[in-house]
Design a protein around this motif. Sequence first.
Motif, PDB file in Angstrom:
ATOM      1  N   GLY A   6       0.851  -1.188   0.000  1.00 18.00           N
ATOM      2  CA  GLY A   6       0.000   0.000   0.000  1.00 18.00           C
ATOM      3  C   GLY A   6       0.883   1.233   0.000  1.00 18.00           C
ATOM      4  N   ALA A   8       2.377   2.894   2.572  1.00 19.67           N
ATOM      5  CA  ALA A   8       3.594   2.786   3.394  1.00 19.67           C
ATOM      6  C   ALA A   8       4.537   1.724   2.829  1.00 19.67           C
ATOM      7  CB  ALA A   8       3.213   2.455   4.839  1.00 19.67           C
ATOM      8  N   GLY A   9       3.979   0.580   2.437  1.00 18.91           N
ATOM      9  CA  GLY A   9       4.824  -0.533   1.981  1.00 18.91           C
ATOM     10  C   GLY A   9       5.615  -0.189   0.722  1.00 18.91           C
ATOM     11  N   ALA A  36     -12.151  -2.548   1.490  1.00 18.15           N
ATOM     12  CA  ALA A  36     -12.176  -1.180   0.954  1.00 18.15           C
ATOM     13  C   ALA A  36     -11.468  -1.039  -0.388  1.00 18.15           C
ATOM     14  CB  ALA A  36     -11.545  -0.221   1.957  1.00 18.15           C
ATOM     15  N   ALA A 129       3.465  -3.596   6.881  1.00 20.87           N
ATOM     16  CA  ALA A 129       2.775  -2.380   6.414  1.00 20.87           C
ATOM     17  C   ALA A 129       1.452  -2.801   5.783  1.00 20.87           C
ATOM     18  CB  ALA A 129       3.652  -1.640   5.398  1.00 20.87           C
ATOM     19  N   LEU A 133      -6.649  -2.538   7.118  1.00 22.90           N
ATOM     20  CA  LEU A 133      -7.462  -3.711   6.809  1.00 22.90           C
ATOM     21  C   LEU A 133      -6.577  -4.942   6.678  1.00 22.90           C
ATOM     22  CD1 LEU A 133      -9.668  -1.715   4.311  1.00 22.90           C
ATOM     23  CD2 LEU A 133     -10.236  -2.283   6.656  1.00 22.90           C
TER      24      LEU A 133
END
Length: 452
Positions: A6, A8-9, A36, A129, A133
Amino acid sequence: MIIGAGLAGCEAAWAAAQRDISVKLYEMRPLKMTAAHRTDGLAELVCSNSLGSALPDKAPGLLRAEMQMLDSLLMKIADECRVPAGSALAVDRSLFSIKVNEAIESHPRIELIRKEITEIPRDQVVIVASGPLTSDALAADLSKLIGEEHLYFFDALAPIIEGDSIDQKIAFAGSRYNRGVTEKGDYLNCPFTREEYEAFVSALLTAETIPLKPFEEAIRSGVKAGKGLFFEGCLPIEILAARGMDALAFGPLRPIGLIDPRTGRRPWAVLQLRLEDNFASAYNMVGFQTNLRYPEQDRVFRLIPGLAEASFLRYGQMHRNSYINAPAQLNQFLQLKSHPNVFIAGQLSGIEGYMGNIASGLMSGMNAASYLKREPYLQLPEETMITSLIRSITSADPESFQPIKANMGILPALKEPVKQKTDRAHKLSQRSLIALKTFLLKNSAKMDPAEQ
Ligand SMILES: Cc1cc2nc3c(=O)[nH]c(=O)nc-3n(C[C@H](O)[C@H](O)[C@H](O)COP(=O)(O)OP(=O)(O)OC[C@H]3O[C@@H](n4cnc5c(N)ncnc54)[C@H](O)[C@@H]3O)c2cc1C
């Protein structure tokens, strides 16, 4: 190893790979979707396409300027995908995700693997990270690692209001029965007359709410949500209000123990605003977790005496959100205190908001690279928003920890106080950028990312 591609990752993967580290980046989508996300794209923006204000005198803009100085991948791509949105940094979300995919997949030191990770390897350097969810299996393993009581699954957030926007000719300082008041005044109290209270409750009952996803219905009904966590005391304010006209006056708006110094009498009802920081720059609306739509929060909460001009630093929210008890679990380098080989980044670390999550990804990638190379960590100046944000989550009270969003109030106070809010923000922002620039000049050799 990085779990979750996502915001951060991806930033973490890039930061580590640029520092000569070979990265395996795991993403479970599309094999397993979250409730989501809608695509299989990396760094998908799940809701708004705005990354907040681009102005460096505002918290997201300051984070952006700092991350640009630190060669952030996502900031570079955000600029390339920018769409007109006034002073906000809004992006074309599809293009943003496509470009992040391209950059990650073409980096010679990053291998992207589409797979759900269900266990955190105990013997590798890992950045977790996996976001708000996080899949159930991974969350269960994280619980095992840090203790079930340190992993939360839901958020019931009350709004946070900018201190300067509260009308202190109406709101008065003081705590119930004058217990435990510090010099700064721990609480501001917004006093209602009976008429004001009834008008407020009526508006609240007819306000529009955000439709809840099935997993979020658990919060509304107050049932056991996730392991070991009850939400009886965290019902949305509008649900409590629906129990009867007097419900709030006997609940979160009870006036008992509070005397309005201007009338010398106890008000009909009182909203308490609790200090969020040491500079009286932000106040939490006590007991006001809510599921009202954001514009409705603007409209209805401004009916509260003293809040007619309120500016919201964070709106109230009720949603599924996995996050750890950061002050109990993380050190200032985003490592688990109990397992220093495990770094936690993004929303899972208790940071709110796209920009803060990207910043924590950047820092976790840089720190994990230093850890692997057995080099000292690069400690950015205290005055920066990035350091202040991480300090906020790691030094908060572990007993009442809630996710934190970047805001100007978390920066260390200026030596010479500046009264005017815009001047103060400008000075704080300039101080941060100069400190970071000086730091980078001094540490240029250590900062130099490896040649690709
Ligand atoms: C519904 C919702 C709406 C939000 N809206 C906004 C908003 O409008 N503005 C804002 O500033 N913030 C918003 N946030 C908060 C937050 O900023 C975003 O959620 C942000 O995307 C978090 O970044 P992240 O990198 O921590 O997690 P994510 O961006 O969610 O990335 C985590 C990734 O990990 C993957 N993953 C999860 N478990 C595993 C596993 N076991 N193995 C492998 N991969 C896994 C997921 O598929 C995902 O791709 C919202 C949050 C939610 C839940």
